[in-house]
Scaffold this active site. Sequence first.
Site, mmCIF file in Angstrom:
data_model
loop_
_atom_site.group_PDB
_atom_site.id
_atom_site.type_symbol
_atom_site.label_atom_id
_atom_site.label_comp_id
_atom_site.label_asym_id
_atom_site.label_seq_id
_atom_site.Cartn_x
_atom_site.Cartn_y
_atom_site.Cartn_z
ATOM 1 N N TYR A 202 0.866 -1.171 0.000
ATOM 2 C CA TYR A 202 0.000 0.000 0.000
ATOM 3 C C TYR A 202 0.907 1.225 0.000
ATOM 4 C CZ TYR A 202 -3.531 3.434 1.385
ATOM 5 O OH TYR A 202 -4.365 4.541 1.426
ATOM 6 N N ASP A 253 -1.712 -1.311 -4.173
ATOM 7 C CA ASP A 253 -1.984 0.070 -4.575
ATOM 8 C C ASP A 253 -0.661 0.819 -4.609
ATOM 9 O OD1 ASP A 253 -2.799 2.653 -4.936
ATOM 10 O OD2 ASP A 253 -4.195 2.703 -3.242
ATOM 11 N N HIS A 355 -11.881 1.536 -5.009
ATOM 12 C CA HIS A 355 -11.030 0.762 -5.905
ATOM 13 C C HIS A 355 -11.758 -0.519 -6.279
ATOM 14 C CE1 HIS A 355 -6.970 2.771 -5.066
ATOM 15 N NE2 HIS A 355 -7.780 3.338 -4.185
#
Length: 373
Positions: A202, A253, A355
Amino acid sequence: MPRRSWRDDEPQDVSPPPLKRKKLSEAPTEQPSEADVVSSDITIYSWNINGIAPFVQEEITNFFIPKVENQAQTRLAPVNESLKDVLRRYQWPTMLLLQEVKIKATDLSTQRAIQRSLRTRRADAEGDEPPYIAHFCLPSDPHNARGFGRRVYGVCSIIREDFFEKEVARVRKVDWDAEGRFCICETKGSPAVPRLAIINVYALNGTDSPYKDSRTGEIIGTRHDRKLEVHRKLQEECRMLEEQGFAVVLAGDMNVARSALDGHPNLRTVPRQHCLNRADFEAKFFAKEGHPLGMIDTFRTLHPTRKGYTYYPRGVVFGSSCDRVDMILISKSIENCLKGADIKETRRDRGTSDHVPLSVMLRFKETLKNSND
């Protein structure tokens, strides 16, 4: 290429199957061959879920229901889908890597509830419903992870139990991040599955907000500066793993859109620092000059011209503004093992997040001696 409508909630591709040993070839004669070739498929899903609470709300008393834009979205994206429902819908993948789980590090009851939910078999389940194990990396930084009662950031790696018990050597954190952004699953290395380091990522979203020393609280730069530093640290981690004989999988991500093909209607260029962050990401993980890792962008490799997006900001019409900032990257050494990559781009797949999930299938071949030898 025309973009598919979000109203088409049917699966766009057949989801990759669970890890299985499948015979790919046999001798055409009655006599057994000296060697049989079999394959082991590993399926990895990655998803920034923007808070895990809605997926385990029946197990937790201190959850919140995220706000949705309108009643139509409420019908399309029910908040009562459990983690097991998600795993079932994607046909029991080997791993489900979640980002931005937003669990307070001291909230052990929520973590235990998630573990229970992943092992509970539905009463009316038919066929295989495998149990899973969750590994958390949650923020411990007292100065940079303070918002929302410290329910910020955090990743969770959900691993199917049969794969974990047979193939996984360890699951660990990194010592250069305290915001709960990285979780590394290392496999043992076997005839069926090589040594892999699967990193749940992340990445920081670069901003002009201050970044503080995690020990002293002193401001030492901006979060743009920290993002560039994390790029360097992550590159070093990957390089070290490759030198140790691991093939690396980076999934999550990345908070970077690589090219004009990855942003709609346009690639983000303002403020200028986003362009610098993107260039740094390209140089460290893809570029051919200097000392890059030379990784493979799985989706773009298999879909070189497809406009696929993973981030759909709230407050705007779904699909009117979006970016491909979530990626699954692999080491060059296992490029020939890449058999599938997809983005689940419907509003149903989005659920309560901003997302949508993405997936990859890797197929590793093994040659076995004939049982009669």
